[in-house]
Design an enzyme around this catalytic site. Structure first.
Site, mmCIF file in Angstrom:
data_model
loop_
_atom_site.group_PDB
_atom_site.id
_atom_site.type_symbol
_atom_site.label_atom_id
_atom_site.label_comp_id
_atom_site.label_asym_id
_atom_site.label_seq_id
_atom_site.Cartn_x
_atom_site.Cartn_y
_atom_site.Cartn_z
ATOM 1 C CG HIS A 111 -1.745 -1.205 1.361
ATOM 2 N ND1 HIS A 111 -3.055 -1.246 0.936
ATOM 3 C CD2 HIS A 111 -1.466 -2.445 1.832
ATOM 4 C CE1 HIS A 111 -3.551 -2.450 1.161
ATOM 5 N NE2 HIS A 111 -2.601 -3.202 1.702
ATOM 6 C CD GLU A 158 -4.946 -8.109 7.065
ATOM 7 O OE1 GLU A 158 -5.865 -7.510 6.479
ATOM 8 O OE2 GLU A 158 -3.890 -7.539 7.445
ATOM 9 C CG ASP A 199 0.021 -5.301 4.287
ATOM 10 O OD1 ASP A 199 -0.608 -4.715 3.387
ATOM 11 O OD2 ASP A 199 -0.548 -5.821 5.278
HETATM 12 N N1 ADE Z 1 -4.763 -1.227 4.253
HETATM 13 C C1 ADE Z 1 -3.442 -1.118 4.408
HETATM 14 N N2 ADE Z 1 -2.947 -2.250 4.913
HETATM 15 C C2 ADE Z 1 -3.972 -3.104 5.066
HETATM 16 C C3 ADE Z 1 -4.096 -4.433 5.530
HETATM 17 N N3 ADE Z 1 -3.051 -5.143 5.959
HETATM 18 N N4 ADE Z 1 -5.313 -4.978 5.560
HETATM 19 C C4 ADE Z 1 -6.365 -4.293 5.153
HETATM 20 N N5 ADE Z 1 -6.308 -3.049 4.708
HETATM 21 C C5 ADE Z 1 -5.117 -2.448 4.647
HETATM 22 ZN ZN ZN Z 2 -2.644 -5.040 2.539
#
Ligand code: ADE
Ligand code: ZN
Length: 335
Positions: free
Chosen positions: A16, A197, A275
């Site tokens: 991200h 997740e 991430d």
């Molecule tokens: N936005 C940024 N990182 C994230 C993650 N690990 N899970 C969900 N949304 C996110």
């Molecule tokens: Zn993510």
């Protein structure tokens, strides 16, 4: 092992851009935009980076992203990450960005995409790093808001490869976004989504069957359901696993307990990614290094992970082949 990992050609498939906002750059950009932060110093901000769960992190992450105002801010943020890619032998990256985090604050979609894209073009030219973009819908917002984002993106469709789904997973199942994903696919975007997740295996089933995703972001909880594992293998979908994110957000208690190796042994295609590296204590190479140590990964395992990162990217086949050949030559010379 560390040198082998550092020099290993690789791609990053789960990143991200707002999660690459290092505290030092955050303060610099906030200062020039006359934005006062909740934390008085870089050190105080860093101390706040201790999370009990995904939502805990997201609250801080959205605050940080609030310092981004101008096209130049988005350029600086993106270019700074792409420089780190070059230093780490990340040859290709697929960058997620969250337009709604910015448009909700009155920043134009065009400001965001133009700044990011200018950095991507500069990196291709100056750093020899290729990048493509994944526009992610925020799942805590409505499907209508996602539809507005889709509409705003259309003049820039040629700059965006895929759509994603991120933010607070629990209580916001993929089914909430079925229509906007269908419309996004009709516009030519490739669908991906965060699934499993914190959410259970049934969220992954929904992402597969209702959103038609071509890659699974995280996917940890697929292991709850043997039939699901077989379905993921059958569809040849890769998981973009983020080990240091998982420990930072308490998805996994200790890296030694991480199921990455188990996933590989089951025949799931996995990749290693950072991430939100500014928040989770490590860039992609650190994710490889720490995971290798914790799970005793062999050079062959690492080669397989890096190979998957190219194979399951959304690059054209000729580009994939070029990178995979480069990687194979490296492995042969260094195994
Ligand atoms: N936005 C940024 N990182 C994230 C993650 N690990 N899970 C969900 N949304 C996110
Ligand atoms: Zn993510």
């Amino acid at each position: 092992m560390q040198t082998f990992i550092e020099n290993l050609p690789k791609a990053e498939l789960h990143l991200h851009i707002e999660g690459t906002f290092e505290p030092e750059l955050l303060f610099e950009i906030a200062n020039r935009n006359n934005i006062s932060l909740k934390y008085p110093t870089v050190e105080a901000l860093k101390e706040a980076y201790s999370f009990d769960c995904l939502q805990d992190f997201l609250d801080i992450y959205y605050q940080g992203a609030g310092a981004l105002i101008t096209e130049q801010d988005f350029y600086d943020l993106t270019y700074s990450y792409l420089k780190k890619c070059a230093e780490q032998n990340v040859r290709h990256t697929e960058i997620m960005f969250d337009p709604q985090t910015h448009t909700e604050r009155g920043i134009a979609f065009s400001t965001v995409i133009k700044g990011i894209n200018r950095a991507v073009e500069a990196a291709q030219k100056n750093l020899n790093v290729s990048a493509l973009l994944i526009m992610s819908y925020l799942r805590h917002l409505s499907e209508e808001s996602a539809f507005q984002t889709l509409t705003s993106s259309l003049p820039y469709k040629h700059l965006i490869t895929a759509v994603g789904l991120d933010s607070s997973e629990k209580g916001n199942p993929p089914s909430k976004f079925q229509k906007v994903f269908k419309a996004s696919i009709d516009e030519g975007y490739i669908p991906v989504a965060h699934a499993g997740e914190e959410g259970d295996a049934d969220y992954i089933w929904e992402a597969l069957d209702l959103l038609q995703i071509k890659r699974i972001d995280h996917g940890n909880n697929c292991l709850q359901d043997e039939k699901l594992v077989q379905e993921i293998i059958k569809r040849d979908l890769a998981l973009t696993v983020c080990p240091l994110s998982n420990t930072a957000l308490q998805v996994v208690k200790d890296l030694k307990d991480h199921s990455l190796k188990k996933m590989m042994d089951l025949g799931l295609q996995t990749t290693i990614n950072s991430d939100d590296p500014a928040y989770f204590g490590g860039q992609v190479n650190q994710n490889y290094i720490d995971t290798q140590k914790a799970l005793n990964l062999t050079k062959e395992d690492l080669y397989q992970l890096a190979k998957n990162s190219f194979k399951y990217s959304f690059l054209p086949e000729v580009e994939k082949t070029k990178y995979i050949e480069e990687l194979a030559a490296y492995y042969l010379a260094n195994k």
